[in-house]
Design a protein around this motif. Structure first.
Motif, PDB file in Angstrom:
ATOM      1  N   UNK A  15      77.914   4.024  50.940  1.00 25.94           N
ATOM      2  CA  UNK A  15      78.814   5.114  51.317  1.00 25.94           C
ATOM      3  C   UNK A  15      78.104   6.052  52.265  1.00 25.94           C
ATOM      4  N   UNK A  16      78.617   6.178  53.457  1.00 27.66           N
ATOM      5  CA  UNK A  16      77.904   6.926  54.490  1.00 27.66           C
ATOM      6  C   UNK A  16      78.484   8.295  54.766  1.00 27.66           C
ATOM      7  N   UNK A  17      79.665   8.584  54.203  1.00 25.55           N
ATOM      8  CA  UNK A  17      80.230   9.903  54.466  1.00 25.55           C
ATOM      9  C   UNK A  17      80.722  10.015  55.897  1.00 25.55           C
ATOM     10  N   UNK A  18      81.076  11.214  56.261  1.00 22.20           N
ATOM     11  CA  UNK A  18      81.681  11.428  57.569  1.00 22.20           C
ATOM     12  C   UNK A  18      80.664  11.304  58.697  1.00 22.20           C
ATOM     13  N   UNK A  19      79.364  11.465  58.387  1.00 21.19           N
ATOM     14  CA  UNK A  19      78.384  11.459  59.456  1.00 21.19           C
ATOM     15  C   UNK A  19      77.524  10.208  59.485  1.00 21.19           C
ATOM     16  N   UNK A  20      77.710   9.286  58.540  1.00 22.38           N
ATOM     17  CA  UNK A  20      76.954   8.051  58.532  1.00 22.38           C
ATOM     18  C   UNK A  20      75.512   8.204  58.105  1.00 22.38           C
ATOM     19  N   UNK A  21      75.132   9.342  57.511  1.00 19.08           N
ATOM     20  CA  UNK A  21      73.747   9.588  57.136  1.00 19.08           C
ATOM     21  C   UNK A  21      73.532   9.371  55.646  1.00 19.08           C
ATOM     22  N   UNK A  22      72.314   8.966  55.288  1.00 17.82           N
ATOM     23  CA  UNK A  22      71.929   8.896  53.890  1.00 17.82           C
ATOM     24  C   UNK A  22      71.710  10.303  53.347  1.00 17.82           C
ATOM     25  N   UNK A  23      71.611  10.400  52.032  1.00 18.60           N
ATOM     26  CA  UNK A  23      71.481  11.705  51.388  1.00 18.60           C
ATOM     27  C   UNK A  23      70.298  12.500  51.935  1.00 18.60           C
ATOM     28  N   UNK A  24      69.117  11.881  52.006  1.00 16.41           N
ATOM     29  CA  UNK A  24      67.939  12.611  52.479  1.00 16.41           C
ATOM     30  C   UNK A  24      68.085  13.026  53.933  1.00 16.41           C
ATOM     31  N   UNK A  25      68.770  12.185  54.727  1.00 11.54           N
ATOM     32  CA  UNK A  25      68.990  12.525  56.128  1.00 11.54           C
ATOM     33  C   UNK A  25      69.976  13.685  56.270  1.00 11.54           C
ATOM     34  N   UNK A  26      70.979  13.706  55.416  1.00 11.95           N
ATOM     35  CA  UNK A  26      71.946  14.806  55.456  1.00 11.95           C
ATOM     36  C   UNK A  26      71.268  16.133  55.103  1.00 11.95           C
ATOM     37  N   UNK A  27      70.404  16.092  54.080  1.00 12.95           N
ATOM     38  CA  UNK A  27      69.688  17.316  53.697  1.00 12.95           C
ATOM     39  C   UNK A  27      68.850  17.817  54.867  1.00 12.95           C
ATOM     40  N   UNK A  28      68.098  16.898  55.509  1.00  9.55           N
ATOM     41  CA  UNK A  28      67.246  17.298  56.629  1.00  9.55           C
ATOM     42  C   UNK A  28      68.063  17.867  57.779  1.00  9.55           C
ATOM     43  N   UNK A  44      65.016  20.294  45.551  1.00 12.32           N
ATOM     44  CA  UNK A  44      64.917  19.424  44.377  1.00 12.32           C
ATOM     45  C   UNK A  44      65.434  18.024  44.705  1.00 12.32           C
ATOM     46  N   UNK A  45      66.506  17.917  45.455  1.00 13.55           N
ATOM     47  CA  UNK A  45      67.022  16.607  45.841  1.00 13.55           C
ATOM     48  C   UNK A  45      65.971  15.815  46.613  1.00 13.55           C
ATOM     49  N   UNK A  46      65.265  16.478  47.517  1.00 12.26           N
ATOM     50  CA  UNK A  46      64.246  15.794  48.302  1.00 12.26           C
ATOM     51  C   UNK A  46      63.034  15.444  47.452  1.00 12.26           C
ATOM     52  N   UNK A 223      55.965  16.644  55.915  1.00 15.63           N
ATOM     53  CA  UNK A 223      57.304  16.191  56.267  1.00 15.63           C
ATOM     54  C   UNK A 223      58.342  17.205  55.784  1.00 15.63           C
ATOM     55  N   UNK A 224      59.624  16.982  56.057  1.00 17.33           N
ATOM     56  CA  UNK A 224      60.648  17.974  55.709  1.00 17.33           C
ATOM     57  C   UNK A 224      60.758  18.295  54.222  1.00 17.33           C
ATOM     58  N   UNK A 225      60.255  17.436  53.336  1.00 16.27           N
ATOM     59  CA  UNK A 225      60.352  17.728  51.907  1.00 16.27           C
ATOM     60  C   UNK A 225      59.426  18.860  51.490  1.00 16.27           C
ATOM     61  N   UNK A 226      58.590  19.363  52.402  1.00 17.89           N
ATOM     62  CA  UNK A 226      57.630  20.419  52.068  1.00 17.89           C
ATOM     63  C   UNK A 226      58.173  21.810  52.373  1.00 17.89           C
ATOM     64  N   UNK A 227      59.484  21.951  52.560  1.00 19.45           N
ATOM     65  CA  UNK A 227      60.031  23.258  52.931  1.00 19.45           C
ATOM     66  C   UNK A 227      59.666  24.336  51.919  1.00 19.45           C
ATOM     67  N   UNK A 228      59.748  24.013  50.629  1.00 19.40           N
ATOM     68  CA  UNK A 228      59.403  25.017  49.617  1.00 19.40           C
ATOM     69  C   UNK A 228      57.921  25.358  49.682  1.00 19.40           C
ATOM     70  N   UNK A 229      57.093  24.369  49.912  1.00 20.48           N
ATOM     71  CA  UNK A 229      55.653  24.594  50.021  1.00 20.48           C
ATOM     72  C   UNK A 229      55.330  25.444  51.249  1.00 20.48           C
ATOM     73  N   UNK A 230      56.114  25.288  52.299  1.00 14.73           N
ATOM     74  CA  UNK A 230      55.854  25.993  53.558  1.00 14.73           C
ATOM     75  C   UNK A 230      55.951  27.500  53.413  1.00 14.73           C
ATOM     76  N   UNK A 231      56.633  27.981  52.381  1.00 10.27           N
ATOM     77  CA  UNK A 231      56.742  29.427  52.187  1.00 10.27           C
ATOM     78  C   UNK A 231      55.416  30.054  51.761  1.00 10.27           C
TER      79      UNK A 231
END
Length: 292
Positions: A15-28, A44-46, A223-231
């Motif tokens: 299931x790709x949704x309206x934008x064809x992206x996977x969950x992690x790609x949509x979050x990013x 948390x999802x990432x 990588x993008x999953x470090x957003x919380x760490x980046x603070x």
């Protein structure tokens, strides 16, 4: 780093949704536009992307420290009706064996294009902070490069490049050792490069928090999953690692390492050039590299 499973031919479509992206790609793609509370849920999802299907929506909300209503809004922001649809999406990804291995010339061309896009993204992120970061790494009395698990090879490469052009560059942790003994004396005059790609040990955040409390400047390569760490750091250079192959790619990170080392050499000037020459002479004297 994740390994691929074989994709059965009868697997249902992803299931790709309206934008064809996977969950992690949509979050990013949408993270910057999310409200602060939804960002906590996205983090948390990432962080738990590999085992999200084992949690309930309520459990994810608890992990994120947000309400169940906030998680529901986040799922809708990402193009899902509810968490049930997220689970279906994740099951379909697993059924397809994602991450998928490369198998054709077309896939290889797509891989090359994706690698190029990742490098461009990382270089753009570095460009924002390049002057400040290069000045710091060129002139700080001590530079400490930290990397664990899959981040260690990138940290090792960065340390090797920096030590070509300046002294007092350490790599942590040393094999079989802890890092507390080495970081306790770091001051606001020193510099730390924290390499922290996904699947980070929990101690990485504690280290970043301690360094911030000590006033030590920290450059985060992650990588993008470090957003919380980046603070908790001074500068964050985002280096994408996600690919459609079986494993993460560190091509973008390696490119950033090369650019950083070159910028530091430029700022070290004649002193840096003399060090490079001296090391090259030592290589030949000690027979450590093949003669040209």
């Amino acid at each position: 780093m994740t390994t691929a499973l074989s994709a059965p031919s009868s697997a249902p479509p992803v299931p790709a949704g309206v934008d064809g992206l996977r969950l992690d790609e949509r979050v990013a793609a949408r993270y910057a536009d999310l409200p602060p509370q939804e960002r906590k849920g996205a983090d948390v999802l990432l962080e738990h992307f590999g085992d999200l299907a084992t949690y309930s929506a309520a459990e994810l909300a608890t992990l994120a420290g947000v309400s169940k209503a906030t998680m529901s809004r986040l799922f809708r922001s990402l193009g899902f009706d509810d968490f049930t649809q997220v689970r279906d999406h994740l099951r379909a990804l697993r059924g397809h064996g994602l991450p998928m291995t490369l198998g054709s010339a077309t896939d290889l061309d797509a891989h090359a294009e994706a690698e190029g896009a990742a490098v461009r993204c990382a270089v753009a992120a570095l460009a924002v902070h390049l002057d400040a970061v290069a000045d710091l790494l060129a002139h700080a009395p001590r530079v400490v490069v930290v990397g664990l698990r899959t981040s260690y090879p990138v940290a090792l490469h960065l340390r090797q490049q920096l030590t070509q052009v300046r002294p007092q560059v350490a790599l942590l942790p040393q094999p079989g050792q802890s890092w507390s003994e080495d970081v306790v004396d770091l001051s606001p005059q020193d510099a730390v490069v924290l390499v922290a790609f996904r699947r980070r040990p929990p101690g990485v955040r504690a280290l970043a928090e301690r360094l911030r409390a000590a006033g030590t400047p920290v450059v985060l390569l992650a990588d993008p999953t470090a957003r919380a760490l980046a603070t908790h750091v001074t500068w964050w250079v985002e280096c994408p690692v996600q690919t459609r192959g079986a494993f993460d790619s560190y091509a973008a990170a390696s490119s950033v390492v090369a650019l950083l080392a070159d910028a530091v050499l430029t700022r070290r000037g004649r002193t840096g050039e003399q060090r490079v020459t001296a090391i090259d002479s030592a290589y030949r004297t000690l027979g450590e590299v093949e003669a040209r």
